[in-house]
Design an enzyme around this catalytic site. Structure first.
Site, PDB file in Angstrom:
ATOM      1  N   GLU A  42       0.974  -1.348  -0.104  1.00  0.00           N
ATOM      2  CA  GLU A  42       0.058   0.037  -0.151  1.00  0.00           C
ATOM      3  C   GLU A  42       0.964   1.249   0.066  1.00  0.00           C
ATOM      4  O   GLU A  42       0.445   2.268  -0.594  1.00  0.00           O
ATOM      5  CB  GLU A  42      -1.043   0.127   1.006  1.00  0.00           C
ATOM      6  CG  GLU A  42      -2.070  -0.930   1.220  1.00  0.00           C
ATOM      7  CD  GLU A  42      -1.695  -2.503   1.435  1.00  0.00           C
ATOM      8  OE1 GLU A  42      -2.382  -3.342   1.025  1.00  0.00           O
ATOM      9  OE2 GLU A  42      -0.381  -2.718   1.964  1.00  0.00           O
ATOM     10  N   HIS A 111     -10.013  -6.322   9.125  1.00  0.00           N
ATOM     11  CA  HIS A 111     -10.623  -6.121   7.778  1.00  0.00           C
ATOM     12  C   HIS A 111     -12.023  -5.278   8.167  1.00  0.00           C
ATOM     13  O   HIS A 111     -12.848  -5.423   7.088  1.00  0.00           O
ATOM     14  CB  HIS A 111     -10.693  -7.357   7.034  1.00  0.00           C
ATOM     15  CG  HIS A 111      -9.520  -7.902   6.519  1.00  0.00           C
ATOM     16  ND1 HIS A 111      -8.762  -8.570   7.620  1.00  0.00           N
ATOM     17  CD2 HIS A 111      -8.718  -8.070   5.388  1.00  0.00           C
ATOM     18  CE1 HIS A 111      -7.513  -9.094   6.829  1.00  0.00           C
ATOM     19  NE2 HIS A 111      -7.720  -8.686   5.637  1.00  0.00           N
TER      20      HIS A 111
END
Length: 306
Positions: A42, A111
Site C-alpha cells: 500500500e 478487515h
C-alpha cells in the site's frame, strides 16, 4: 476514464475487479496501461499515485480495506495532503484514494474497521462517504475532477445495494443532503447508518415522532450550515456512525452544534456508535457489536424524554 485519458486506476487486483468487483471489466475497455495491477504494498502504490498526480495524471488508487491505509499514511498525509500548501499553491495533487470499511460481513478485526475520523483530521484531504449508489457514482466523479486529494470511503455492506444512477451526474463535495424532512429530532448519519436512520424514522413515525435525517456525504469539509439549520428547527440532535463512539466523527458534529447552536438545543446531544473494542470475529458477537436502527430509535426516544 472515457472523458479524460489522464485518469488511471492503480491498485492490488484492480484488473481482476478488486475484492468486491468495483473495477470489474475496466481493463477490458481501457487496457493494462490505464488499469494497473500492483504488488501488495500500500505504501508503494500510494507513493506511485502521488508521483503520478504531481506529474499531471489523475490516478484513482484503491486500498482494498481501510484497515490497510495505515501502511499508506505517510504518502497520503505527509505528501499528498501537504504538497499544495508547502509549494505555495504551485503544485496540485489530483489524487483519489478509494477504500472501504465497515463490519458485518464476517471479515474479522483487521478487515472491518471504520477509520474515517483519522483522515478527516488531516488538513488538505477531502473525505467523502457515500450512502447510496447515486452518491457513490456522483461523489467519485467529483473527486476525480478535483485538483486536490480526495479519499472516498465506501462501506462493504452497501456494495450490493441497488438504486438509480444518473449518467454523468456530479455530487458536489462538501454538500450535505436531507434524506427525510422532520420537525422533532435531527439525526445526522453517515454511510450505512443513513439507511438505518431512515428505517428508524419510519418506526418512530408510527409513534407520532417526526425525524429529520441528514446525510453529510462529505465529512471534510463538513456542511455545517445544513446541520445547524436543521437543529435550529428541531432543537434535538442524534449523531450516528458505525465507527467507535470515542473519537468518532460524531464528536465533531456534536462540537459544531454545541459551539454554534447550543442556545437552540432543548436536550443534550446523543451519539450512536460502536463499542470501544475491536470488531469481533464471532458472528454472534459481531451482530451485537453493530449499531443500527434500534440504537438510533432508542437515542431519539432518549432525547425526546429530556
Amino acid at each position: 476514464m472515457r472523458r479524460d485519458e489522464g485518469v488511471v486506476v492503480i491498485g492490488e487486483d484492480v484488473a481482476e475487479g478488486g475484492p468486491y468487483g468495483a473495477t470489474r471489466d475496466l481493463v477490458v475497455e481501457f487496457g493494462d496501461r490505464r488499469v494497473i495491477d500492483t504488488p501488495i504494498s500500500e505504501a508503494a502504490v500510494t507513493g506511485v499515485a502521488v508521483g503520478a498526480a504531481l506529474s499531471g495524471w489523475r490516478p484513482v488508487v484503491e486500498i482494498m480495506f481501510i484497515d490497510f491505509i495505515t501502511l499508506a499514511l505517510d504518502q497520503l498525509v505527509n505528501h499528498a495532503a501537504k504538497a499544495r500548501y508547502m509549494s505555495g499553491g504551485q503544485l496540485r495533487v489530483p489524487l483519489v484514494l478509494r477504500t472501504q470499511g465497515g463490519a458485518g460481513v464476517r471479515s474479522g478485526a483487521q478487515h472491518s474497521q471504520s477509520l474515517e475520523a483519522w483522515l478527516a483530521h488531516v488538513p488538505g484531504l477531502a473525505v467523502v462517504m457515500p450512502a447510496t449508489p447515486a452518491d457513490a457514482a456522483g461523489l467519485l466523479r467529483a473527486a476525480i475532477r478535483a485538483d486536490d486529494p480526495v479519499v472516498v470511503v465506501e462501506n462493504k455492506a452497501l456494495y450490493y445495494e441497488k438504486g438509480e444512477v444518473a449518467d454523468g451526474a456530479l455530487v458536489p463535495i462538501g454538500a450535505a443532503v436531507t434524506r427525510r424532512d422532520g420537525r422533532d429530532v435531527t439525526v445526522v448519519a453517515t454511510s450505512r447508518l443513513v439507511g438505518e436512520a431512515l428505517a428508524a424514522a419510519d418506526e418512530l413515525a408510527a409513534e407520532g415522532v417526526s425525524v429529520e435525517v441528514i446525510d453529510p456525504r462529505t465529512i471534510n469539509p463538513l456542511d455545517r450550515e445544513t446541520i445547524l439549520r436543521s437543529v435550529s428547527r428541531t432543537t434535538r440532535l442524534v449523531v450516528a456512525h458505525e465507527a467507535a463512539t470515542i473519537g468518532g466523527f460524531g464528536a465533531e458534529v456534536a462540537a459544531v452544534v454545541a459551539e454554534e447552536a447550543i442556545d437552540r438545543l432543548a436536550a443534550p446531544i446523543v451519539r450512536v456508535g460502536a463499542p470501544f473494542t475491536p470488531v469481533p470475529a464471532s458472528p454472534v458477537l459481531e451482530d451485537a457489536y453493530l449499531v443500527g436502527r434500534r440504537e438510533i430509535a432508542d437515542a431519539v426516544r432518549r432525547v425526546l424524554r429530556w
